[in-house]
Structure formats: C-alpha cells, structure tokens
Design a protein around this motif. Structure first.
Motif, PDB file in Angstrom:
ATOM      1  N   THR A   3      -3.576  -3.812  -0.904  1.00 27.10           N
ATOM      2  CA  THR A   3      -4.673  -4.486  -0.210  1.00 27.10           C
ATOM      3  C   THR A   3      -5.827  -3.518   0.035  1.00 27.10           C
ATOM      4  N   ASP A   4      -5.657  -2.262  -0.338  1.00 20.48           N
ATOM      5  CA  ASP A   4      -6.622  -1.227   0.000  1.00 20.48           C
ATOM      6  C   ASP A   4      -7.487  -0.783  -1.180  1.00 20.48           C
TER       7      ASP A   4
ATOM      8  N   ASN B 172       0.826  -1.208   0.000  1.00 21.43           N
ATOM      9  CA  ASN B 172       0.000   0.000   0.000  1.00 21.43           C
ATOM     10  C   ASN B 172       0.862   1.261   0.000  1.00 21.43           C
TER      11      ASN B 172
ATOM     12  N   HIS C 118      -6.556 -10.448  -7.151  1.00 19.82           N
ATOM     13  CA  HIS C 118      -6.942 -11.717  -6.532  1.00 19.82           C
ATOM     14  C   HIS C 118      -5.789 -12.702  -6.376  1.00 19.82           C
TER      15      HIS C 118
ATOM     16  N   SER D 256     -13.589  -7.826   4.401  1.00 18.06           N
ATOM     17  CA  SER D 256     -14.732  -8.696   4.136  1.00 18.06           C
ATOM     18  C   SER D 256     -15.909  -7.866   3.632  1.00 18.06           C
TER      19      SER D 256
ATOM     20  N   CYS E  81      -5.017  -8.307   4.767  1.00 19.45           N
ATOM     21  CA  CYS E  81      -4.958  -8.688   3.354  1.00 19.45           C
ATOM     22  C   CYS E  81      -6.110  -8.131   2.563  1.00 19.45           C
ATOM     23  N   ARG E  82      -7.294  -8.143   3.122  1.00 25.10           N
ATOM     24  CA  ARG E  82      -8.447  -7.603   2.416  1.00 25.10           C
ATOM     25  C   ARG E  82      -9.549  -7.308   3.408  1.00 25.10           C
TER      26      ARG E  82
ATOM     27  N   GLU F   9      -8.831 -16.070   1.656  1.00 27.05           N
ATOM     28  CA  GLU F   9      -8.964 -14.934   2.566  1.00 27.05           C
ATOM     29  C   GLU F   9      -7.804 -13.952   2.457  1.00 27.05           C
ATOM     30  N   CYS F  10      -6.748 -14.314   1.769  1.00 30.63           N
ATOM     31  CA  CYS F  10      -5.551 -13.465   1.739  1.00 30.63           C
ATOM     32  C   CYS F  10      -5.331 -12.787   0.391  1.00 30.63           C
ATOM     33  N   ARG F  11      -6.371 -12.638  -0.415  1.00 28.65           N
ATOM     34  CA  ARG F  11      -6.193 -12.065  -1.751  1.00 28.65           C
ATOM     35  C   ARG F  11      -5.811 -10.597  -1.707  1.00 28.65           C
ATOM     36  N   ALA F  12      -4.955 -10.210  -2.655  1.00 24.04           N
ATOM     37  CA  ALA F  12      -4.522  -8.824  -2.812  1.00 24.04           C
ATOM     38  C   ALA F  12      -4.108  -8.620  -4.265  1.00 24.04           C
TER      39      ALA F  12
END
Length: 81
Positions: free
Chosen positions: A79-80, A10, A63, A36, A33-34, A53-56
């Motif tokens: 991740t933002d 970021n 993804h 929800s 990481c992301r 759950e850790c996609r960026a």
C-alpha cells in the motif's frame, strides 16, 4: 487444521483468519489502503468495490480493490508505493 495463515502487508507478516479480505489484513497491520492526492491516508469506504478507496498492489497486480480480494497464504500486499 489452522484457520489462520500469514500474509505480508508492506513487508510485515500479518496473521489473518481464513476468508478475510485483503482490506481486513491491511487494517490488522495498522496500515491505510492508500494515500489520497492531498496526502491523507485512506481506508476502505464502501466495502463493496464501488468507491475504489481501498486499492493496493496485491501479488504485483496494481489497483486491486482490497475489499473484494480474499487473502491467500503468503500473499504480498503493498500500500506504500
């Protein structure tokens, strides 16, 4: 020869050890990481690439499963977005 290098999470430079995954870099940067769908921060859950759950965004690739991608020098992680 140094066993550490810098990646950006970021926009923030983070020094990571050689062989670290992007998930490690994100955690070292104090980021999640992301987010929800309910707005809660998410981090790596399974660490094996199964739960997603850790996609960026890694070097422009959306993804990316951060627990499966090994860091490289000057890598850009978002991740933002």
């Amino acid at each position: 020869m140094s066993s550490e290098f810098t990646v950006k999470v970021n926009g923030t430079p983070v020094s990571v050890p050689s062989g670290a995954t992007v998930a490690v870099a994100v955690m070292m940067a104090g980021q999640s990481c992301r987010i929800s769908i309910t707005g809660e921060p998410r981090g790596p859950l399974c660490g094996m690439g199964i739960c997603f759950e850790c996609r960026a965004i890694v070097n422009g690739i959306a993804h990316s499963r951060t627990c499966q991608v090994v860091c490289a020098p000057n890598m850009e992680v978002r991740t933002d977005e």
